[in-house]
Enzyme design. Structure first.
Site, short mmCIF file in Angstrom:
data_model
loop_
_atom_site.label_atom_id
_atom_site.label_comp_id
_atom_site.label_asym_id
_atom_site.label_seq_id
_atom_site.Cartn_x
_atom_site.Cartn_y
_atom_site.Cartn_z
N ALA A 100 0.83 -1.20 0.00
CA ALA A 100 0.00 0.00 0.00
C ALA A 100 0.86 1.26 0.00
CB ALA A 100 -0.93 -0.01 1.21
N CYS A 101 1.89 1.25 -0.83
CA CYS A 101 2.88 2.32 -0.88
C CYS A 101 2.82 2.97 -2.26
CB CYS A 101 4.27 1.70 -0.63
SG CYS A 101 5.67 2.81 -0.81
N GLY A 102 3.20 4.23 -2.33
CA GLY A 102 3.28 4.88 -3.63
C GLY A 102 4.28 4.19 -4.56
N THR B 116 4.62 0.86 -4.63
CA THR B 116 4.19 -0.52 -4.85
C THR B 116 4.28 -0.94 -6.32
OG1 THR B 116 2.81 -0.48 -2.87
CG2 THR B 116 2.27 -2.16 -4.52
#
Length: 159
Positions: free
Chosen positions: A34-36, A38
């Protein structure tokens, strides 16, 4: 001590020795769903598909230490990677990569990365470490380094 003395847990919970990867070039990455960053999974999978037959193995280690961006269970992480990025490279159980509970693998990587590539820290999700076929840490790449930007370094040590 060598990187090959370190044991890790697969995402399905089995103990695996990194000695199983002797003779392979490794790209070791702390990951998050759930990371920018990803979408780096796509580039990592592409590198794996492109160079796997020449001896590259990408190893993904989910970590929830940066912004709580990997909150899921190992099963949820595996499912997410399968469904969204068709990940076929090995994934491992969620680990800490910094602090007093940091997994020994990441402590090893941080202390064995040569200058000028050593930062002494893992600043965010998707920090990448390149390890040659003899187990020597070659480089550490920042979280923002696109996987495709590592291809030339991979090719150079696969040769």
């Amino acid at each position: 001590m060598s990187i090959y003395n370190i044991d890790v847990q697969t995402i399905s919970g089995e103990t695996k020795s990194l000695s199983d990867y002797k003779g392979k070039v490794l790209l070791i990455v702390n990951t998050a769903s759930a990371c920018g960053l990803t979408p780096h999974y796509k580039g990592l999978q592409s590198l794996y598909e492109q160079y796997q037959d020449k001896g590259l193995v990408v190893l993904g280690f989910p970590c929830n230490q940066f912004g709580g961006q990997e909150p899921g269970t190992n099963e949820e992480i595996q499912s997410f990677c399968d469904l969204n990025y068709n990940v076929t490279f090995p994934l491992f159980a969620k680990v800490d990569v910094k602090g007093e509970n940091a997994h020994p693998l990441f402590t090893y990587l941080l202390t064995h990365t040569p200058e000028p590539y050593r930062t002494g820290e893992i600043e965010w999700n998707f920090v990448k470490f390149l390890v040659d076929a003899s187990g020597k840490v070659i480089k550490q790449y920042s979280a923002s380094t696109e996987p495709t930007a590592i291809a030339a370094d991979i090719v150079a040590i696969l040769a």
